[in-house]
Design a protein around this motif. Structure first.
Motif: not given
Length: 304
Positions: A187-198, A207-219
């Motif tokens: 009976i599902v008409t739509s399903l949307d989901f996201s994975l966010t790493n921040s 330096s004016d560019s990133a030396q590395q990328l930091e990340f958070g929890r997997a939401i």
């Protein structure tokens, strides 16, 4: 005079072994896409001194970072590297779970008709969005964050023609199934989901560019809409009953199944408005949490 046309554009990518460094002998792979917004942005650094005429004297460019979104019709094979970047892990026997190891890419945006090329480096998938609904292809959006971008004319950075993308057909909503708690849900008409790493750039003096990328929890969060047939899903919300969700998608061949599993789900709403004389729908936002059995809050299984 010629102006670049979107229809003559292409996008290719390659995995990096060192953050922000394109391999010295690259073999890029073409990436099928619908739209993209990859770009370089810079912060502004303004002077603060006061002048009697009230007019500023100093405005300089500050920290820079690359980023943007790539919108695609999902299909077998072509986007597996980007899935790995989103999950911070690699496939193991065609199974992908949430991990802790970033995967970075170089992307080249080619305006082929005017021989102009932009090379983006240190790119990782910060957010993955997937949308599944009737009468459309299964779409995915990869939101990327990265280190920097360089502009080149006449000569590509790909070290030759990129490897062609697959000829696999896109996934559609007619070739898939959805289960709740292990039982089919028709009976599902739509399903949307996201994975966010921040993902976010980290900057240092010098330096004016990133030396590395930091990340958070997997939401992992999403929203499902279903026809109002009975009280089952509403009661799961009211009683805070944990469940599980699984959605499989495929192409018309029936041999390209990708299954997204949410092993431990909590439903956080069950709105049932009356909006018109047509069928009523329940809108159900959900979050997927760590499951001790699967060892993940999101699992992707691809066909061999």
């Amino acid at each position: 005079m010629a102006f670049a046309q979107g229809s003559r554009s292409s996008l290719s990518f390659i995995a990096e072994t060192a953050f922000g460094t394109t391999p010295s002998t690259p073999t890029f792979a073409n990436l099928p896409f619908n739209t993209h917004s990859l770009d370089l942005t810079k912060d502004r650094v303004e002077g603060n001194e006061i002048q009697a005429d009230r007019m500023p004297r100093v405005d300089r460019h500050g920290n820079k970072q690359a980023g943007g979104s790539i919108e695609v019709d999902l299909r077998k094979g072509d986007f597996d590297g980007l899935f790995e970047s989103a999950f911070l892990n690699t496939y193991s026997t065609n199974v992908l779970k949430i991990g802790t190891t970033p995967k970075y890419f170089s992307f080249e945006d080619a305006a082929n008709d005017i021989a102009q090329f932009r090379l983006f480096t240190g790119m990782a998938v910060s957010t993955l969005n997937v949308s599944i609904a009737p009468n459309q292809m299964v779409t995915g959006t990869f939101d990327l964050v990265g280190k920097t971008m360089t502009q080149a004319g006449t000569t590509a950075s790909t070290g030759g023609a990129p490897t062609a993308s697959s000829t696999n057909a896109p996934f559609d909503s007619y070739s898939g199934t959805i289960t709740d708690g292990g039982s089919g849900l028709a009976i599902v008409t739509s399903l949307d989901f996201s994975l966010t790493n921040s993902f976010a750039p980290t900057f240092v003096i010098g330096s004016d560019s990133a030396q590395q990328l930091e990340f958070g929890r997997a939401i992992v969060e999403g929203t499902m809409t279903v026809y109002y047939e009975d009280e089952t899903l509403i009661n799961k919300f009211l009683n805070e009953t944990e469940s599980s969700l699984s959605v499989s998608v495929d192409d018309p061949t029936g041999a390209s199944t990708y299954t997204f599993e949410f092993p431990r789900v909590k439903y956080n709403g069950a709105a049932v408005p009356v909006q018109n004389p047509a069928s009523r729908l329940i809108t159900i936002p959900f979050v997927s949490l760590f499951d001790t059995t699967e060892g993940t809050n999101l699992k992707l299984t691809r066909s061999a």
